[in-house]
Design a protein around this motif. Structure first.
Motif, PDB file in Angstrom:
ATOM      1  N   ARG A 100       0.834  -1.205   0.000  1.00 32.43           N
ATOM      2  CA  ARG A 100       0.000   0.000   0.000  1.00 32.43           C
ATOM      3  C   ARG A 100       0.868   1.255   0.000  1.00 32.43           C
ATOM      4  NH1 ARG A 100      -4.278  -2.443  -1.966  1.00 32.43           N
ATOM      5  NH2 ARG A 100      -5.735  -3.291  -0.412  1.00 32.43           N
TER       6      ARG A 100
ATOM      7  N   ASP B 200       1.026   4.347  -2.759  1.00 28.85           N
ATOM      8  CA  ASP B 200       0.671   5.695  -2.324  1.00 28.85           C
ATOM      9  C   ASP B 200       1.871   6.629  -2.197  1.00 28.85           C
ATOM     10  OD1 ASP B 200      -1.933   4.752  -2.070  1.00 28.85           O
ATOM     11  OD2 ASP B 200      -1.758   4.391   0.088  1.00 28.85           O
TER      12      ASP B 200
ATOM     13  N   ARG C 145     -10.214   9.588  -4.949  1.00 33.78           N
ATOM     14  CA  ARG C 145      -9.671   8.287  -5.298  1.00 33.78           C
ATOM     15  C   ARG C 145     -10.803   7.296  -5.561  1.00 33.78           C
ATOM     16  NH1 ARG C 145      -4.896   6.266  -1.718  1.00 33.78           N
ATOM     17  NH2 ARG C 145      -3.873   6.102  -3.758  1.00 33.78           N
TER      18      ARG C 145
ATOM     19  N   ASN D 139      -9.093   2.283  -4.084  1.00 31.34           N
ATOM     20  CA  ASN D 139      -7.813   2.888  -3.711  1.00 31.34           C
ATOM     21  C   ASN D 139      -7.885   3.694  -2.422  1.00 31.34           C
ATOM     22  OD1 ASN D 139      -6.464   1.853  -5.932  1.00 31.34           O
ATOM     23  ND2 ASN D 139      -6.932   3.620  -7.218  1.00 31.34           N
TER      24      ASN D 139
ATOM     25  N   ARG E 267      -7.797   4.113   1.410  1.00 25.42           N
ATOM     26  CA  ARG E 267      -7.146   3.328   2.453  1.00 25.42           C
ATOM     27  C   ARG E 267      -7.866   3.475   3.791  1.00 25.42           C
ATOM     28  NH1 ARG E 267      -5.042   0.907  -1.755  1.00 25.42           N
ATOM     29  NH2 ARG E 267      -3.210   1.963  -2.651  1.00 25.42           N
TER      30      ARG E 267
END
Length: 300
Positions: free
Chosen positions: A179, A183, A252, A256, A258
């Motif tokens: 992740r 990012d 996003r 995507n 989080r």
């Protein structure tokens, strides 16, 4: 899943207000003590920005690997640590923890972190210190824009610890490596206009898919309506377009967005006056960490 602990140290000091029990060696002891209690595979890497006091460096040599940086700026130090974690040395499924050198950890902190990462696969980022409207007793309480689309989630119970969705945390945080790699651009973006500031709150909200700034306030600032001196008004007007663009970065796709979680009460604290996490006697934690470390001299 292995736990990779990356500890960033700076050889100097800054002008932050500190409680009387603060010193960097006690912070390092608390980090090492918590790492010792973490289960499974644990690796420690120390990223040292400029010369570090020899007594602390010796502890690091015994505990893990040292990466030396030649006295670079705070952004370059942070970027070096992030890039080290995503350079392919570790699997994407591992969890990496980044720590600054002015944090204290409760002894069970990393054991709790590892367990939460195992039992909460939906969590992309994990904090041990941070803010949440669902845990208002933690500090610092967010005084910034409350995202209009923010949604609270029911707490998770992991062992005897409650975990909640966090607004944000600091540059001391944990992430699943895959992740973080995806990012990475967000972390770079949020440091663009600053020399010594990370905009942690913005970073955390953007990767979660929430706009960190009020358009009404930004429009006010853009036309010079911000409170303060003429210089402060000018600074806010200059920043407004960048902050608007930061809001747009938060748009996003659902897949995507989080999830950032952390324990309530916090299991670590930034040792800065006015920002100490509530719920723990941190002076006692510092004292116990010194008692743990000094006689043992941290065996190899």
């Amino acid at each position: 899943m292995a736990l990779r602990l990356v500890y960033r140290s700076y050889g100097g000091e800054n002008r932050k207000g500190r409680p009387e029990y603060f010193d960097k060696k006690a912070c390092l002891y608390s980090f090492l003590r918590a790492a010792e209690q973490a289960p499974g595979e644990v690796e420690l890497v120390f990223v040292n920005n400029g010369p570090i006091a020899e007594d602390r460096t010796e502890l690091m040599r015994h505990a893990g690997t040292i990466v030396e940086l030649p006295g670079v700026g705070v952004h370059a130090s942070y970027a070096s640590a992030l890039d080290l974690a995503i350079d392919g040395r570790w699997p994407d499924t591992d969890v990496v923890w980044f720590s600054e050198d002015d944090y204290l950890y409760r002894p069970e902190a990393f054991a709790a972190l590892a367990r939460a990462a195992e039992e909460m696969p939906e969590a992309d980022y994990l904090a041990l210190y941070g803010s949440s409207p669902d845990a208002p007793h933690t500090q610092p309480d967010p005084s910034l824009h409350h995202p209009r689309t923010w949604t609270s989630l029911p707490p998770w119970r992991v062992g005897d610890q409650q975990w909640v969705r966090f607004y944000s945390t600091t540059a001391t945080f944990g992430a699943r490596i895959g992740r973080l790699r995806a990012d990475r651009g967000i972390f770079s973006w949020c440091t663009v206009p600053h020399k010594n500031m990370f905009r942690d709150h913005d970073t955390c909200l953007v990767y979660q898919g929430f706009e960190p700034h009020s358009y009404r306030r930004l429009a006010r600032d853009l036309v010079g309506g911000a409170p303060g001196t003429p210089r402060e008004k000018f600074r806010e007007a200059v920043m407004a377009p960048f902050l608007m663009a930061t809001n747009l970065r938060a748009h996003r796709r659902a897949g995507n967005r989080r999830l950032l979680v952390g324990p309530s009460p916090n299991l670590a604290t930034h040792v800065e006056t006015g920002y100490i996490a509530s719920g723990t006697d941190w002076a006692a934690v510092a004292r116990a960490a010194r008692e743990w470390g000094e006689p043992a001299n941290i065996p190899a």
